[in-house]
Design a protein around this motif. Structure first.
Motif, short mmCIF file in Angstrom:
data_model
loop_
_atom_site.label_atom_id
_atom_site.label_comp_id
_atom_site.label_asym_id
_atom_site.label_seq_id
_atom_site.Cartn_x
_atom_site.Cartn_y
_atom_site.Cartn_z
N LEU A 273 6.81 -6.80 -3.66
CA LEU A 273 5.64 -7.44 -3.06
C LEU A 273 5.00 -6.52 -2.02
O LEU A 273 5.67 -6.10 -1.07
N CYS A 274 3.72 -6.22 -2.21
CA CYS A 274 3.03 -5.35 -1.24
C CYS A 274 2.26 -6.20 -0.23
O CYS A 274 1.52 -7.12 -0.61
N VAL A 275 2.43 -5.87 1.03
CA VAL A 275 1.67 -6.53 2.09
C VAL A 275 1.17 -5.45 3.06
O VAL A 275 1.73 -4.36 3.10
N GLY A 276 0.14 -5.78 3.81
CA GLY A 276 -0.34 -4.81 4.78
C GLY A 276 -1.74 -5.13 5.25
O GLY A 276 -2.53 -5.70 4.49
N TYR B 67 -3.41 -8.54 13.25
CA TYR B 67 -2.87 -7.99 12.00
C TYR B 67 -1.48 -8.53 11.71
O TYR B 67 -1.08 -8.65 10.56
N LEU B 68 -0.77 -8.89 12.77
CA LEU B 68 0.58 -9.43 12.55
C LEU B 68 0.52 -10.79 11.85
O LEU B 68 1.26 -11.05 10.90
N SER B 69 -0.39 -11.64 12.29
CA SER B 69 -0.48 -12.95 11.61
C SER B 69 -1.01 -12.79 10.18
O SER B 69 -0.65 -13.55 9.29
N PHE B 70 -1.83 -11.77 9.97
CA PHE B 70 -2.32 -11.50 8.61
C PHE B 70 -1.14 -11.15 7.69
O PHE B 70 -0.99 -11.70 6.59
#
Ligand code: PGA
Length: 256
Positions: free
Chosen positions: A129-132, A142-145
């Protein structure tokens, strides 16, 4: 920092190379350079149309394992253009990259990624799973994103399946730009993702998920990103298209 597992290094070929001849040349070089033994799990994810030929060259998959860049969550049916998980499995694919930012940019949603991830691990494959985040902001949004991306993708997935999940932290600003995240950035997000997983599944279960970094990884920055970033390995784009560079990324982190 002491590592307990073998590193995992995945080469995401994206829509490269431009011909079957070049794809098989790359696979042949990888096979030759990696030989039979190395202390890492190495995966390459070619475009779908090259998978069969790459598999024929790589052989039984002990030295380099096959991956895919996406998969469709239904097993068969009237879904023009889609590729099912059983089809990939039949070709020897064991890892599936899901939710890459380049797919999200084409409109893939968190709900679709959740369906794909659920189907992938149900079939017994590993889902990557890619996140970023797109960009960083002083307020830390960006952390909550990232947290939203992780929670949505894992919705309904039980703790017994966590062994089959790998999360790749890939900030968009670092992908293909030549500007990698710093080891400190990587470490921060690794701990942050671990905290989310701990909250969802408890500490012991959370540790079953491998966490990778991706974004302009090369043979020069690999060692520092791996040890100081404290990740379990890398998702490599551009540098996975040059056999020598890809192999030396693996060597840097296994001989450090
Ligand atoms: P890059 O790509 O290594 O070329 O930055 C990483 C990725 O998109 O997975």
């Amino acid at each position: 920092m002491k590592k307990v597992r073998q590193p995992l290094v995945i080469g995401n070929w994206k829509m490269h190379p431009t011909s079957l001849v070049l794809a098989t040349k790359l696979a042949r070089e990888l096979k030759k350079k990696f030989g039979q033994r190395h202390d890492a799990t190495v995966v390459v994810a070619p475009p779908f149309v090259y998978i069969e030929s790459v598999r024929a060259l790589l052989g039984s998959g002990k030295s380099v394992i096959l991956g895919a860049q996406d998969a469709f969550p239904a097993n068969d049916g009237s879904y023009t253009s889609q590729i099912s998980i059983p089809m990939l499995q039949d070709l020897g694919v064991r890892y599936v990259i899901l939710g890459h930012s380049e797919r999200r940019a084409l409109g893939e949603t968190d709900a679709e990624i959740n369906k794909k991830l659920t189907a992938t691990i149900k079939a017994g494959l590993v889902g990557v799973l890619c996140v970023g985040e797109q960009a960083r902001d002083a307020g830390g949004h960006y952390l909550s994103f990232i947290e939203e991306q992780v929670r949505h993708a894992l919705k309904g997935i039980s703790k017994s399946k966590l062994e089959a999940i790998t999360i790749a932290y890939e900030p968009l600003w670092a992908i293909g730009t030549g500007t990698n995240a710093t080891p400190a950035d990587v470490h921060e997000i690794k701990l942050f993702i671990e905290r989310i997983l701990t909250d969802m599944y408890g500490r012991t279960n959370a540790q079953r998920v491998r966490i990778l970094y991706g974004g302009s990884v090369n043979s020069k920055n690999a060692q520092e990103l791996y040890s100081e970033g404290a990740v379990d390995g890398f998702l490599v784009g551009g540098a996975s298209l040059k056999a020598e560079e890809f192999v030396s990324i693996v060597h840097r982190i296994t001989h450090s």
